[in-house]
Each structure stands twice: as structure tokens, then as C-alpha cells.
Enzyme design. Structure first.
Site, PDB file in Angstrom:
ATOM      1  CG  ASP A   8      -8.911   0.262   9.755  1.00 51.70           C
ATOM      2  OD1 ASP A   8      -9.601   0.893  10.564  1.00 51.70           O
ATOM      3  OD2 ASP A   8      -9.404  -0.538   8.941  1.00 51.70           O
TER       4      ASP A   8
ATOM      5  CG  ASP B 155      -1.578   1.555   3.155  1.00 49.71           C
ATOM      6  OD1 ASP B 155      -1.375   1.200   4.336  1.00 49.71           O
ATOM      7  OD2 ASP B 155      -2.198   0.850   2.339  1.00 49.71           O
TER       8      ASP B 155
ATOM      9  CG  PHE C 295     -12.548   0.533   1.950  1.00 46.80           C
ATOM     10  CD1 PHE C 295     -12.098  -0.230   3.012  1.00 46.80           C
ATOM     11  CD2 PHE C 295     -11.922   0.406   0.714  1.00 46.80           C
ATOM     12  CE1 PHE C 295     -11.035  -1.126   2.843  1.00 46.80           C
ATOM     13  CE2 PHE C 295     -10.867  -0.484   0.541  1.00 46.80           C
ATOM     14  CZ  PHE C 295     -10.434  -1.254   1.609  1.00 46.80           C
TER      15      PHE C 295
ATOM     16  N   GLY D  79       0.768  -1.245   0.000  1.00 45.91           N
ATOM     17  CA  GLY D  79       0.000   0.000   0.000  1.00 45.91           C
ATOM     18  C   GLY D  79       0.795   1.289   0.000  1.00 45.91           C
TER      19      GLY D  79
ATOM     20  CE  LYS E 273     -10.151   3.831   7.148  1.00 50.43           C
ATOM     21  NZ  LYS E 273     -10.790   2.572   6.711  1.00 50.43           N
TER      22      LYS E 273
END
Ligand code: IMP
Ligand code: MG
Length: 185
Positions: free
Chosen positions: A114, A111, A163, A55, A142
Site C-alpha cells: 500500500d 499480500d 479496500f 496476510g 497499489k
């Protein structure tokens, strides 16, 4: 700037209507600023930038070109295993950097953070290699963690609860090549 895709971008996205969240110019300006901050944070010592694949690959390539000091570059490939597919809590390295990590300033480039489980496991693993310092630069966060990870020193953008795809981020390996960051839904 419109958040709606141009016909060209729509074609690149396979006809999918993705809403642009961070456009190319916004990303470029932020990556430039991150490069300057990172340059200032490492006045001396050996800097080894470790990109967490896959990513981070576009962010990584743009970011290192904005860092104005000598550095070495390598990659990390992590794999989650266990009963669940992702973020099972078990992370191992399927590619381990060739170069020794001891005594070096390590900068992990990721990247998106989360749940933060991938990053926490990765940091615990790398800390055993006795680096001079250990820090993370994530493109997106996030901000779901009740207690932030102290090693995460740089974040490109706070991520909305969506997403996100593009600029290296995928959904089932699609959309990594889009030059902007967009919301898939
Ligand atoms: P974590 O261990 O829950 O923090 O998961 C982090 C990894 O999940 C990232 O490195 C991404 O590969 C993936 N991921 C999490 N959120 C997204 C998203 O919104 N878009 C694409 N990939 C994501
Ligand atoms: Mg991914």
C-alpha cells in the site's frame, strides 16, 4: 465471469456484498506463472522463502507449490508500533526466522503493498543480515509510491484503489478465507 457473489460465497462472507475483483481461476493462473518466473530466477544457491504473516498465508502456500526447485520456508511477523495503529513507520519483528539468513537468496512474500512503509522497513532490517540476495514477491501492489521499491521483483496484480479482502487479506480479521480477491465497498 460475474463479479457478483454466489449465494454460497455470500454466506461465507457473512451476508456482505463483496464485488469480485480477481476470481479463483485468474489467481491460480497468475500464481502458476509467478512460480515459473521465480524458478527461473534462482538457478542456484539456497532459496529461503519468507512469508510475511498473516496476510500472505494463502498466497504463500499456493506460490511455493508452483516453485520447481529446492527451497526452505519460514515466516516473518512484523509489528508496527508508535502512536498510530498501522504504517507508523516503526516496524519490528515479533517473530524472527530461526534459520540463519546469511548467504541465502531471500524471497519475501507479501499480500499487498500500500504505502510501502512496512516493506521498506522490513527490507532495511533484512539487508543487515547479509543475504546473498533480497527480493519481494507481492500478490498486489497499489502502486502509490512515487519511486518503486527496487527489491519488488514480482507483483501478482496491480491493485485498484479499493479496500481488498479475501485470499488471505482481511478487514478486522474477517474475510481471509474467501477464495477470491474482492472489493469490500
Ligand atoms: P503499507 O505499509 O502501507 O504498504 O501497508 C501494507 C499492509 O497494510 C499490508 O500488508 C496489509 O496488511 C495492509 N493493507 C493495505 N491495503 C490493504 C487492503 O486493501 N486490504 C487489506 N489489507 C491492506
Ligand atoms: Mg492486514
Amino acid at each position: 465471469m460475474s463479479s457478483v457473489l454466489s449465494p454460497e460465497m455470500r454466506r461465507r462472507a457473512g451476508g456482505r456484498d463483496i464485488r469480485i475483483v480477481f476470481d479463483e481461476a485468474t489467481i491460480a493462473a497468475r500464481v502458476h506463472a509467478l512460480g515459473q518466473e521465480i524458478t527461473a530466477a534462482f538457478p542456484d544457491g539456497e532459496l529461503l522463502v519468507l512469508g510475511l504473516l498473516k496476510g500472505s498465508f494463502i498466497f504463500l502456500s499456493d506460490l511455493v507449490r508452483q516453485i520447481d526447485r529446492p527451497l526452505h520456508l519460514d515466516f516473518l511477523v512484523a509489528s508496527s508500533y508508535g502512536s498510530e495503529q498501522v504504517s507508523s513507520g516503526n516496524v519490528r519483528l515479533v517473530y524472527d526466522p530461526e534459520t540463519p539468513l546469511e548467504e541465502k537468496h531471500l524471497l519475501i512474500v507479501e499480500d499487498i503493498i500500500d504505502s510501502g512503509r512496512t516493506m521498506k522497513k522490513m527490507l532495511a532490517l533484512l539487508a543487515t543480515r547479509r543475504p546473498a540476495s533480497l527480493a519481494v514477491c507481492a500478490l498486489l501492489n497499489k502502486n502509490l509510491l512515487p519511486v518503486p521499491i527496487p527489491e519488488v521483483r514480482w507483483v501478482g496484480f496491480p491493485a485498484p484503489p479499493a479496500f481488498l479482502v479475501g485470499y488471505g487479506l482481511d478487514h478486522a480479521e474477517d474475510y481471509r478465507h474467501l477464495p477470491f480477491i474482492g472489493d469490500l465497498n
